[in-house]
Design a protein around this motif. Structure first.
Motif, PDB file in Angstrom:
ATOM      1  N   GLN A  66       0.825  -1.210   0.000  1.00  0.00           N
ATOM      2  CA  GLN A  66       0.000   0.000   0.000  1.00  0.00           C
ATOM      3  C   GLN A  66       0.855   1.255   0.000  1.00  0.00           C
ATOM      4  O   GLN A  66       0.545   2.231  -0.695  1.00  0.00           O
ATOM      5  CB  GLN A  66      -0.932  -0.007   1.208  1.00  0.00           C
ATOM      6  N   GLN A  67       1.955   1.243   0.759  1.00  0.00           N
ATOM      7  CA  GLN A  67       2.850   2.399   0.779  1.00  0.00           C
ATOM      8  C   GLN A  67       3.488   2.610  -0.597  1.00  0.00           C
ATOM      9  O   GLN A  67       3.649   3.756  -1.039  1.00  0.00           O
ATOM     10  CB  GLN A  67       3.934   2.213   1.843  1.00  0.00           C
ATOM     11  N   ALA A  68       3.835   1.531  -1.274  1.00  0.00           N
ATOM     12  CA  ALA A  68       4.423   1.657  -2.605  1.00  0.00           C
ATOM     13  C   ALA A  68       3.403   2.221  -3.591  1.00  0.00           C
ATOM     14  O   ALA A  68       3.745   3.062  -4.439  1.00  0.00           O
ATOM     15  CB  ALA A  68       4.920   0.295  -3.087  1.00  0.00           C
ATOM     16  N   GLU A  69       2.140   1.803  -3.471  1.00  0.00           N
ATOM     17  CA  GLU A  69       1.093   2.350  -4.350  1.00  0.00           C
ATOM     18  C   GLU A  69       0.889   3.834  -4.087  1.00  0.00           C
ATOM     19  O   GLU A  69       0.731   4.622  -5.020  1.00  0.00           O
ATOM     20  CB  GLU A  69      -0.221   1.606  -4.132  1.00  0.00           C
ATOM     21  N   GLU A  70       0.878   4.227  -2.807  1.00  0.00           N
ATOM     22  CA  GLU A  70       0.720   5.644  -2.471  1.00  0.00           C
ATOM     23  C   GLU A  70       1.894   6.460  -2.992  1.00  0.00           C
ATOM     24  O   GLU A  70       1.710   7.570  -3.488  1.00  0.00           O
ATOM     25  CB  GLU A  70       0.583   5.808  -0.959  1.00  0.00           C
ATOM     26  N   ALA A  71       3.103   5.915  -2.899  1.00  0.00           N
ATOM     27  CA  ALA A  71       4.284   6.616  -3.403  1.00  0.00           C
ATOM     28  C   ALA A  71       4.203   6.767  -4.922  1.00  0.00           C
ATOM     29  O   ALA A  71       4.624   7.783  -5.473  1.00  0.00           O
ATOM     30  CB  ALA A  71       5.559   5.870  -3.010  1.00  0.00           C
ATOM     31  N   ALA A  72       3.642   5.777  -5.598  1.00  0.00           N
ATOM     32  CA  ALA A  72       3.501   5.860  -7.052  1.00  0.00           C
ATOM     33  C   ALA A  72       2.466   6.911  -7.449  1.00  0.00           C
ATOM     34  O   ALA A  72       2.568   7.525  -8.511  1.00  0.00           O
ATOM     35  CB  ALA A  72       3.122   4.496  -7.623  1.00  0.00           C
ATOM     36  N   ARG A  73       1.453   7.112  -6.606  1.00  0.00           N
ATOM     37  CA  ARG A  73       0.413   8.098  -6.900  1.00  0.00           C
ATOM     38  C   ARG A  73       0.788   9.496  -6.419  1.00  0.00           C
ATOM     39  O   ARG A  73       0.043  10.449  -6.652  1.00  0.00           O
ATOM     40  CB  ARG A  73      -0.902   7.688  -6.231  1.00  0.00           C
ATOM     41  N   LEU A  74       1.910   9.657  -5.753  1.00  0.00           N
ATOM     42  CA  LEU A  74       2.301  10.947  -5.179  1.00  0.00           C
ATOM     43  C   LEU A  74       2.368  12.073  -6.212  1.00  0.00           C
ATOM     44  O   LEU A  74       1.839  13.159  -5.949  1.00  0.00           O
ATOM     45  CB  LEU A  74       3.636  10.800  -4.439  1.00  0.00           C
ATOM     46  N   PRO A  75       2.953  11.895  -7.390  1.00  0.00           N
ATOM     47  CA  PRO A  75       2.971  12.998  -8.367  1.00  0.00           C
ATOM     48  C   PRO A  75       1.563  13.452  -8.766  1.00  0.00           C
ATOM     49  O   PRO A  75       1.319  14.658  -8.928  1.00  0.00           O
ATOM     50  CB  PRO A  75       3.721  12.421  -9.566  1.00  0.00           C
ATOM     51  N   GLU A  76       0.628  12.498  -8.926  1.00  0.00           N
ATOM     52  CA  GLU A  76      -0.744  12.869  -9.255  1.00  0.00           C
ATOM     53  C   GLU A  76      -1.379  13.667  -8.118  1.00  0.00           C
ATOM     54  O   GLU A  76      -2.088  14.645  -8.353  1.00  0.00           O
ATOM     55  CB  GLU A  76      -1.582  11.614  -9.511  1.00  0.00           C
TER      56      GLU A  76
END
Length: 101
Positions: A66-76
């Motif tokens: 979940q943390q990796a998914e949130e980090a991937a969505r950070l620019p958006e």
């Protein structure tokens, strides 16, 4: 795999038809098929292992995912928040210029 020694083909000819003029039709009969020589070689096969995780390990892995998914969505997320901040600044400017403050 072990090395394979080459074996030459062993064959003979059989007469199928003889003609009065001395001619004949023959066919080749293979007694021992030929085998090409091959050097020894090693084959590597991928192995899959079953790993039994505890409930705590599974929870930790899910949290990391979940943390990796949130980090991937950070620019958006940053782009969205920047857009919202700009809209808010424009609304405040309009409100201030309109004399509402």
């Amino acid at each position: 795999h072990p090395a394979v020694e080459g074996v030459e083909e062993v064959s003979h000819y059989e007469t199928v038809t003889e003609y009065p003029g001395g001619g004949r039709d023959v066919r080749k009969v293979i007694d021992v098929p030929g085998v090409p020589a091959q050097a020894a070689w090693t084959e590597q096969v991928p192995v899959q292992r079953y790993i039994r995780y505890t409930e705590e390990e599974l929870a930790a892995r899910e949290k990391e995912r979940q943390q990796a998914e949130e980090a991937a969505r950070l620019p958006e997320t940053i782009a969205s928040l920047t857009c919202q901040l700009t809209d808010l600044q424009l609304a405040l400017c309009e409100l201030y210029e309109g004399g509402g403050v």
